[in-house]
Write a protein that holds these residues in place. Structure first.
Motif, PDB file in Angstrom:
ATOM      1  N   UNK A   1       0.830  -1.212   0.000  1.00  0.00           N
ATOM      2  CA  UNK A   1       0.000   0.000   0.000  1.00  0.00           C
ATOM      3  C   UNK A   1       0.860   1.256   0.000  1.00  0.00           C
ATOM      4  N   UNK A   2       1.943   1.245   0.764  1.00  0.00           N
ATOM      5  CA  UNK A   2       2.843   2.398   0.805  1.00  0.00           C
ATOM      6  C   UNK A   2       3.525   2.609  -0.537  1.00  0.00           C
ATOM      7  N   UNK A   3       3.922   1.513  -1.178  1.00  0.00           N
ATOM      8  CA  UNK A   3       4.581   1.620  -2.472  1.00  0.00           C
ATOM      9  C   UNK A   3       3.609   2.139  -3.528  1.00  0.00           C
ATOM     10  N   UNK A   4       2.376   1.670  -3.495  1.00  0.00           N
ATOM     11  CA  UNK A   4       1.367   2.132  -4.452  1.00  0.00           C
ATOM     12  C   UNK A   4       1.125   3.636  -4.294  1.00  0.00           C
ATOM     13  N   UNK A   5       1.050   4.096  -3.064  1.00  0.00           N
ATOM     14  CA  UNK A   5       0.846   5.527  -2.799  1.00  0.00           C
ATOM     15  C   UNK A   5       2.053   6.329  -3.283  1.00  0.00           C
ATOM     16  N   UNK A   6       3.240   5.792  -3.086  1.00  0.00           N
ATOM     17  CA  UNK A   6       4.462   6.476  -3.511  1.00  0.00           C
ATOM     18  C   UNK A   6       4.509   6.610  -5.029  1.00  0.00           C
ATOM     19  N   UNK A   7       4.165   5.540  -5.743  1.00  0.00           N
ATOM     20  CA  UNK A   7       4.156   5.574  -7.211  1.00  0.00           C
ATOM     21  C   UNK A   7       3.204   6.653  -7.708  1.00  0.00           C
ATOM     22  N   UNK A   8       2.015   6.718  -7.127  1.00  0.00           N
ATOM     23  CA  UNK A   8       1.022   7.716  -7.539  1.00  0.00           C
ATOM     24  C   UNK A   8       1.538   9.136  -7.321  1.00  0.00           C
ATOM     25  N   UNK A   9       2.221   9.357  -6.199  1.00  0.00           N
ATOM     26  CA  UNK A   9       2.745  10.698  -5.911  1.00  0.00           C
ATOM     27  C   UNK A   9       3.864  11.066  -6.880  1.00  0.00           C
ATOM     28  N   UNK A  10       4.699  10.096  -7.246  1.00  0.00           N
ATOM     29  CA  UNK A  10       5.780  10.348  -8.193  1.00  0.00           C
ATOM     30  C   UNK A  10       5.233  10.626  -9.596  1.00  0.00           C
ATOM     31  N   UNK A  11       4.185   9.919  -9.977  1.00  0.00           N
ATOM     32  CA  UNK A  11       3.578  10.169 -11.284  1.00  0.00           C
ATOM     33  C   UNK A  11       3.025  11.587 -11.354  1.00  0.00           C
ATOM     34  N   UNK A  12       2.382  12.024 -10.287  1.00  0.00           N
ATOM     35  CA  UNK A  12       1.819  13.377 -10.263  1.00  0.00           C
ATOM     36  C   UNK A  12       2.930  14.425 -10.326  1.00  0.00           C
ATOM     37  N   UNK A  13       4.021  14.178  -9.637  1.00  0.00           N
ATOM     38  CA  UNK A  13       5.122  15.146  -9.608  1.00  0.00           C
ATOM     39  C   UNK A  13       5.809  15.247 -10.957  1.00  0.00           C
ATOM     40  N   UNK A  14       6.117  14.107 -11.570  1.00  0.00           N
ATOM     41  CA  UNK A  14       6.920  14.131 -12.782  1.00  0.00           C
ATOM     42  C   UNK A  14       6.109  14.450 -14.033  1.00  0.00           C
ATOM     43  N   UNK A  15       4.822  14.235 -13.987  1.00  0.00           N
ATOM     44  CA  UNK A  15       4.005  14.596 -15.139  1.00  0.00           C
ATOM     45  C   UNK A  15       4.139  16.086 -15.448  1.00  0.00           C
ATOM     46  N   UNK A  16       4.170  16.912 -14.402  1.00  0.00           N
ATOM     47  CA  UNK A  16       4.300  18.364 -14.592  1.00  0.00           C
ATOM     48  C   UNK A  16       5.652  18.712 -15.229  1.00  0.00           C
ATOM     49  N   UNK A  17       6.707  18.078 -14.726  1.00  0.00           N
ATOM     50  CA  UNK A  17       8.046  18.360 -15.247  1.00  0.00           C
ATOM     51  C   UNK A  17       8.157  17.921 -16.700  1.00  0.00           C
ATOM     52  N   UNK A  18       7.632  16.746 -16.995  1.00  0.00           N
ATOM     53  CA  UNK A  18       7.734  16.194 -18.348  1.00  0.00           C
ATOM     54  C   UNK A  18       6.971  17.033 -19.362  1.00  0.00           C
ATOM     55  N   UNK A  19       5.800  17.501 -18.971  1.00  0.00           N
ATOM     56  CA  UNK A  19       5.007  18.323 -19.877  1.00  0.00           C
ATOM     57  C   UNK A  19       5.681  19.670 -20.122  1.00  0.00           C
ATOM     58  N   UNK A  20       6.242  20.252 -19.071  1.00  0.00           N
ATOM     59  CA  UNK A  20       6.901  21.547 -19.213  1.00  0.00           C
ATOM     60  C   UNK A  20       8.157  21.431 -20.080  1.00  0.00           C
ATOM     61  N   UNK A  21       8.910  20.349 -19.875  1.00  0.00           N
ATOM     62  CA  UNK A  21      10.159  20.160 -20.628  1.00  0.00           C
ATOM     63  C   UNK A  21       9.921  19.570 -22.007  1.00  0.00           C
TER      64      UNK A  21
END
Length: 337
Positions: free
Chosen positions: A312-332
């Motif tokens: 459960x902790x790993x699943x939550x971590x993956x979701x948070x990382x996806x949200x964080x990096x989506x912004x960076x990837x779209x901007x770059x």
């Protein structure tokens, strides 16, 4: 006295009732055996797929985990490197594995980057896999060629702003962890630098040491020997706290960007078809495996931090990382090679 067959079959059981009762007793006797058979997992060797070429942090994390799991699961766990297509080849294959004895090393690239830079993936990061445990984090180190006139991150940012478009940084390829790390720094510090993608960390590092590149962000395992030998200079670490291996190098957060963290991370994934009881067993053992004394020794030598989370902790971590990096990837506007 004649038998009254209208009486309850409990008092006067017929042959059919006796057969039914004996069958139920026989089935009841089998149930513990069936439960035992279902619990007897793993039943054969486990293939632990790594979607990268041998060497580097992924190898250290995977092999350390595999060695310890082999001790506790009662079956051998062997590492199978299967690189190519930014990890998509291996992820696609394991997503469709149905033998219940195939696992894969999840990574920031395959789980938090690829879903946003590829128009079509051969796997679904959310549906095709079950998170098992976040195994380890490896901090990115921000390094420069010794000729760059900057001793720390503040000086580097000031120099980059005075010389827009003059500096270049390299990475192991578009969408790689090193690419993300520097784009994240650029976005945070509002500087501009030219990105030069390579096909792997090796050739990029060669050009960095020769001075063809000015800077890079690379996992600690690959950079520590070069830093200690003076071939590159570390101006900041992406870790939350300073690294024991580099006690004099401040973090990015310390140098004016509170909350900044840039780490590569590795976790254990199973195909979505793995039954929950097997997943739970595996998660417990995996969390212990990365914190076993021998594992900690290997990981600490390369500045890797052992985690060992629950599913459960790993699943939550993956979701948070996806949200964080989506912004960076779209901007770059990152696109795959």
């Amino acid at each position: 006295m004649p038998i009254d067959h209208t009486l309850s079959p409990i008092l006067y059981p017929t042959r059919r009732h006796l057969l039914g009762a004996s069958g139920a007793l026989a089935l009841g006797g089998l149930l513990p055996g069936l439960a035992s058979a279902q619990a007897a997992w793993p039943a054969k060797s486990i293939r632990f797929v790594v979607p990268f070429a041998p060497g580097g942090s992924s190898e250290i994390v995977a092999r350390s985990t595999a060695v310890e799991l082999s001790k506790t699961l009662g079956q051998s766990v062997y590492v199978d490197n299967k690189p190519g297509a930014a990890g998509n080849i291996a992820m696609s294959e394991v997503a469709r594995a149905d033998d219940q004895h195939t696992l894969i090393l999840g990574h920031i690239g395959t789980l938090a980057v690829n879903p946003f830079i590829f128009d079509k993936l051969p796997y679904d990061a959310a549906k095709d896999f079950k998170p098992v445990s976040l195994l380890a984090k490896v901090p990115s180190l921000y390094v420069v060629h010794p000729d760059v006139p900057a001793k720390n991150l503040k000086e580097f940012i000031a120099y980059a702003k005075k010389n827009p478009a003059k500096l270049s940084y390299g990475s192991a390829g578009n969408g790689s962890a090193g690419h993300l790390a520097f784009e994240y720094l650029k976005m945070t510090s509002e500087i501009f630098m030219l990105h030069v993608p390579y096909r792997g960390t090796g050739p990029m590092t060669t050009d960095l040491m020769s001075g063809r590149l000015d800077a890079a962000a690379v996992g600690a395992a690959a950079m520590l020997p070069l830093i200690k030998s003076g071939k590159v200079r570390c101006i900041a670490t992406g870790s939350i706290q300073r690294l024991p291996q580099l006690p004099d190098v401040p973090t990015v957060a310390e140098q004016g960007f509170p909350g900044f963290e840039m780490t590569q991370w590795y976790g254990l994934l199973a195909p979505s078809t793995l039954p929950k009881e097997h997943l739970d067993k595996l998660a417990i053992e995996a969390a212990k495996a990365v914190k076993a004394p021998d594992s900690l020794k290997r990981l600490n030598a390369d500045a890797a931090e052992a985690i060992g989370s629950t599913p459960a902790e790993f699943a939550k971590f993956i979701a948070s990382e996806q949200a964080r990096w989506q912004k960076v990837l779209l901007r770059a506007k990152v696109k795959p090679d």
